[in-house]
Write an enzyme that holds these catalytic residues in place. Structure first.
Site, short mmCIF file in Angstrom:
data_model
loop_
_atom_site.label_atom_id
_atom_site.label_comp_id
_atom_site.label_asym_id
_atom_site.label_seq_id
_atom_site.Cartn_x
_atom_site.Cartn_y
_atom_site.Cartn_z
N GLN A 655 -4.12 -27.81 5.18
CA GLN A 655 -4.65 -28.13 4.15
C GLN A 655 -5.46 -26.73 3.47
O GLN A 655 -5.97 -26.22 3.04
CB GLN A 655 -5.43 -28.99 3.98
CG GLN A 655 -6.01 -29.11 2.53
CD GLN A 655 -6.82 -30.79 2.27
OE1 GLN A 655 -7.32 -31.35 3.27
NE2 GLN A 655 -7.67 -30.43 0.93
N ASP A 794 -8.28 -37.92 18.44
CA ASP A 794 -7.09 -37.64 17.76
C ASP A 794 -6.12 -37.53 18.85
O ASP A 794 -5.50 -36.34 18.28
CB ASP A 794 -7.28 -37.13 16.60
CG ASP A 794 -6.12 -37.11 15.62
OD1 ASP A 794 -5.30 -37.96 15.64
OD2 ASP A 794 -5.87 -36.56 14.48
#
Ligand code: ADE
Length: 941
Positions: A655, A794
């Protein structure tokens, strides 16, 4: 005499000189010299003996497992410790590190060397024993068969040949794999001769001797070796302060006192490996004028084209300007005007009471350079016409003109003492002029007399030293007592002791446990794996009214029905439609619980605070202290000049930015780059460059900068390394190591289990052992993060990168999110969440801890053993995954676990299940996981 005088208005200080960069820089001299990548050919690796053909010397290469996986000598190395592995480097190299490993042999090997000794040679004939700065010969090394242990050599070795002698303190088999790190010794200097450094008598005596000199010592003179003037260590401004701990004041300098010389200079002589054309000489000098120490006033240097030639009487003269305002130590660069020679003799003239040097280096090209001004034909030698002819080197106190007052010889006769740098020879050898027999005989007689005088003096001095017990001896004694507690630079790769910065004793004799078994085997302290446990007795009520819990469970998710089984069709839960046995925990084992966490401290969850960061999506949680250490301070890698990045291809996109593969030519010439020592000289460095879009939001920009700060502090072989940044202008860039095999998820999905090789698809195979090796590396990297109280948040195969030889490094890049968007649960207005990897308490309570990283590790291990053929819980929608988190919380036996992968031994599946214990405190620590994988899982083929 024609003096070529070079005037200088300023002393040329290291940092300001344009040519300074070209001088040898020990900081960038950490290249792998080619054992691992086989640029050192087999024929240059030799061993005293080998156990078998399949454990020959050529198999002693670090991180390779050819043959039977290492070099193993024929017989036990105890008690002689005389077996060695020899590496021939052809040219002189500056060797800064040694890496060693035992024989792992895919789990079949159990031999390693707990310590070793090193010998080196510059000529292949005479071997010198390496000792550390405190006189220890023993280098502690491996503690198991698999970890690479890197040892910084202080002092470094300048040599063409290295021998590594693995050691043991009892009869046992040892095997070794090795890499040497360093670079070519461009200076080409192979010996220097200098008057012995002296003692400055302050309240505490300051010993300014050359304590690592490896040549010969006669009274007042050292010859035939190299030492502190070429060890790459620059002295501090205050010469009494030292770079090393536990050495004496003045250690970093070699110093001489003016009033002990008659002519007011110190003579140093340098011998090079061949004739060279000299551009300049850099002399690092102390200038504490407040204590009577100054840079030399002037220097005159004489040259001779080869060892046995005559000195060219015409010197290069260089004068400095006294600086009595600044006490900074400095590098003085002496231009040498392209003069050529194999030998060089310099007279450094005192400007004050003392002169102190810590390092001397040369800029030269192999070649002819400016010719000598006098004939160099031998013999007869031309009679020098200089007023002060450069004296040929001779022994001190000789009857042929040694002037102890000047530390120099003053004779001009034909006979010349040729330096023989071999420590095997007891004295320098005389080279004779056979055109004149009488002179020859005279000289021989003179030399013999001279030798007798020297021997007499040595014996005489030793006798008196013994009787008087000199101060120097007392220092040696002190030295001996500190040996056993001296810290040594040790880096253990993949090991439980990741001691970047931690101190270890270099003398392992003290540490070897005599009760160990006869033969070395991996530690038998096998962890008992916990049985499956639902923690009913530990289900102390979590706050059900916790706002996060309600927030998430009551939310209407934006993304629903995420059935992302990669290969199988979505089928109802509890079938084996995903291609794996679907396994419910065994209820019979639920009560019999042996936790990994017995007797180990609990994760300090209360200490953790959150830190939003890193290229968009992920969030790290670190304790306040660690934040200070990791993010609060400055970026510890340098600003990289972006024009040196040569774009190659795009690796990924997200992004807020892109990741590019770039090339950097001659990385060693860019001092700002965190130097990666595992590339070879002359090769470009491939790097991954993460670039933030210029139109990224302010938040994304802040996160990017935060990630830079954090990453710049993370240094572990299994964590992706930040090499440099471009943050002064837009677009912001982070330069990291490039991992050629991409992310682990893609890598594994493109492989089949090895026994399936041969199928028509020709898909590359991978073995169970390799899968465990991959998993162990991730555990090792996580162990490092956990040691910093750093929560990744993560962990997943998509965030691990694969390099050559199945090397794994944990990374995190928000930019992978496009590819793996289905792995993340998107909540409007909130962060996307990798719910399938998240512990129940992360999903329900937003509580991220090291223990929730362990949960994610369990899922990652599952992915690995599934070869990433399926998404975790592929049959569950995102909502069902969240519901399942609720079941974990309720703990009524309805929670669903990931099934055991087909190839997974029961004990390894039990490990996964233990990572998913309801109570975070009962989950194993990464250290335990790592140890289990390396010692137990690896043997469960
Ligand atoms: N993609 C993102 N970062 C990468 C890296 N460091 N190496 C290879 N591929 C990457």
């Amino acid at each position: 005499m024609l003096h070529i005088v070079a005037f200088s208005f300023l002393l040329v200080v290291l940092s300001s000189a344009a040519t300074t960069d070209e001088f040898f820089d020990p900081a960038t001299c950490r290249y792998a010299l080619g054992m691992q990548d086989k640029t050192i050919p087999d024929e240059d690796i030799f061993a005293s003996s080998s156990w078998s053909e399949s454990t020959a010397a050529k198999y002693g290469r670090l991180e390779t497992s050819d043959g039977d996986g290492a070099w193993c000598p024929h017989s036990p190395v105890f008690p002689q410790n005389a077996e060695f592995l020899q590496i021939k480097l052809h040219k002189l190299h500056f060797i800064t590190l040694v890496g060693t490993q035992g024989r792992h042999g895919n789990g079949h090997g159990n031999e390693f060397a707990r310590f070793y000794k090193l010998k080196y040679s510059r000529d292949g004939r005479n071997w010198l024993q390496w000792k550390d700065r405190w006189g220890n010969e023993i280098v502690s090394s491996n503690e198991n068969t698999y970890d690479v242990v890197l040892k910084d050599l202080g002092p470094p070795i300048i040599a063409r040949f290295i021998r590594i002698f693995p050691g043991a303190d009892r009869a046992m088999s040892v095997c070794l794999r090795v890499e040497l790190y360093g670079c070519l010794w461009q200076d080409g200097l192979q010996a220097y001769t200098a008057p012995k450094g002296q003692i400055m008598n302050l309240s505490e005596p300051v010993h300014l001797n050359d304590s690592t000199y490896d040549g010969f010592h006669v009274p007042d003179l050292e010859y035939g070796g190299l030492g502190q003037l070429t060890d790459g260590v620059i002295g501090k401004d205050d010469f009494r302060e030292t770079r090393e701990l536990r050495v004496w004041p003045g250690y970093d300098y070699v110093g001489w006192k003016n009033d002990t010389t008659r002519q007011g200079f110190v003579e140093l002589e340098f011998e090079f490996n061949r004739m060279r054309m000299f551009k300049s000489m850099k002399v690092h000098c102390n200038n504490m004028h407040t204590m009577g120490v100054q840079v030399f006033r002037s220097v005159d240097c004489y040259f001779k084209p080869y060892v046995r030639a005559e000195w060219d009487p015409e010197p290069v003269v260089y004068e400095t300007v006294a600086d009595t305002t600044n006490t900074k130590a400095r590098a003085v660069i002496v231009p040498l005007q392209g003069r050529s020679g194999q030998k060089m003799r310099c007279h450094f003239h005192f400007a004050d009471s003392w002169m102190m040097f810590s390092e001397i280096s040369f800029l030269s090209d192999p070649g002819e350079g400016v010719p000598m001004t006098t004939t160099i034909m031998l013999p007869p030698a031309p009679v020098p016409t200089v007023e002060e002819p450069p004296p040929p080197l001779a022994l001190p106190n000789s009857t042929v003109g040694w002037d102890p007052g000047t530390f120099a010889m003053t004779t001009t006769q034909d006979t010349e003492i040729v330096m023989n740098i071999s420590p095997g020879a007891s004295q320098p050898v005389a080279k004779l002029d056979n055109s004149n027999t009488s002179i020859l005989i005279g000289c021989l007689v003179a030399i013999i007399l001279l030798l007798l005088v020297v021997i007499f003096i040595i014996l005489w001095r030793q006798y008196w030293k013994k009787i008087l017990g000199k101060a120097q001896h007392r220092i040696s004694d002190d030295d001996l007592t500190v040996k056993l507690s001296v810290p040594n630079d040790t880096i253990v790769i993949n090991n439980t002791h990741n001691t970047l910065g931690s101190l270890r004793h270099s003398n392992r004799y003290e540490r070897i446990n005599s009760s160990e078994t006869e033969y070395q085997e991996p530690s038998r302290l096998r962890m008992k794996l916990p049985d499956v446990h639902h923690g009913a007795e530990n289900s102390a009520a979590e706050p059900l009214n916790n706002p996060s819990y309600h927030l998430l469970l009551s939310m209407d998710p934006q993304v629903t029905g995420n059935l992302s089984c990669k290969q199988a069709e979505a089928k109802p839960v509890n079938t084996d439609a995903c291609g794996a046995d679907y396994m419910e925990p065994d209820p019979s084992k639920m009560a019999a619980h042996h936790s990994f966490q017995n007797n180990v401290p609990h994760y300090a969850e209360a200490d953790i605070i959150n830190l939003q960061g890193v290229t968009g999506n992920n969030t790290y949680a670190v304790p306040a202290l660690t934040i200070d250490a990791l993010a609060g301070k400055d970026v510890v890698v340098g600003e990289f000049p972006r024009q040196y990045l040569v774009f190659k291809e795009k690796l990924g996109e997200g992004q807020f930015g892109e990741v590019h593969l770039c090339e950097i030519d001659n990385p060693q010439d860019l001092p700002v780059l965190e130097f990666p020592f595992n590339i070879r000289k002359g090769r470009p460095l491939m790097v991954a460059v993460k670039i933030l879009r210029t139109d990224a939001t302010k938040n994304a920009r802040n996160d990017f900068l935060k990630e830079v700060k954090i990453m710049s502090r993370l240094k572990d072989p299994n964590i992706i390394r930040l090499l440099g940044v471009c943050v002064q202008d837009d677009p912001l860039c982070m330069i990291t190591e490039y991992m050629e095999n991409g992310d682990l998820n893609q890598f594994l999905s493109n492989h089949e289990l090895e026994d399936k090789i041969g199928n028509p698809s020709n898909i590359p195979g991978i073995s169970y052992l390799t899968l465990i090796h991959l998993a162990a590396q991730i555990a090792s990297g996580m162990k490092y993060l956990a040691s910093l109280n750093f929560v990744h948040r993560d962990l997943a195969t998509r965030n691990c990168l694969v390099g050559e030889h199945y090397t794994i490094k944990i990374a995190d890049f928000g930019m992978s999110r496009n590819l793996y968007s289905s792995d993340y649960y998107r909540i409007q207005g909130r962060a996307v969440l990798p719910i399938r990897w998240m512990a129940w308490e992360c999903i329900l309570l937003g509580k991220f801890t090291m223990a929730s990283d362990v949960w994610a590790y369990g899922v990652t291990l599952w992915e690995i053993l599934m070869l990433c053929k399926e998404q975790p819980y592929c049959h569950l929608t995102d909502e069902q995954v969240i519901e399942n988190a609720g079941e974990f919380f309720r703990d009524q036996g309805k929670q669903i676990y990931l099934p055991s992968p087909t190839i997974c031994p029961r004990a390894v599946y039990d490990l996964m299940l233990s990572c998913w214990y309801r109570d975070g405190k009962e989950r194993p620590e990464f250290q335990q996981i790592y140890q289990f994988l390396m010692e137990d899982a690896i043997n469960m083929v």
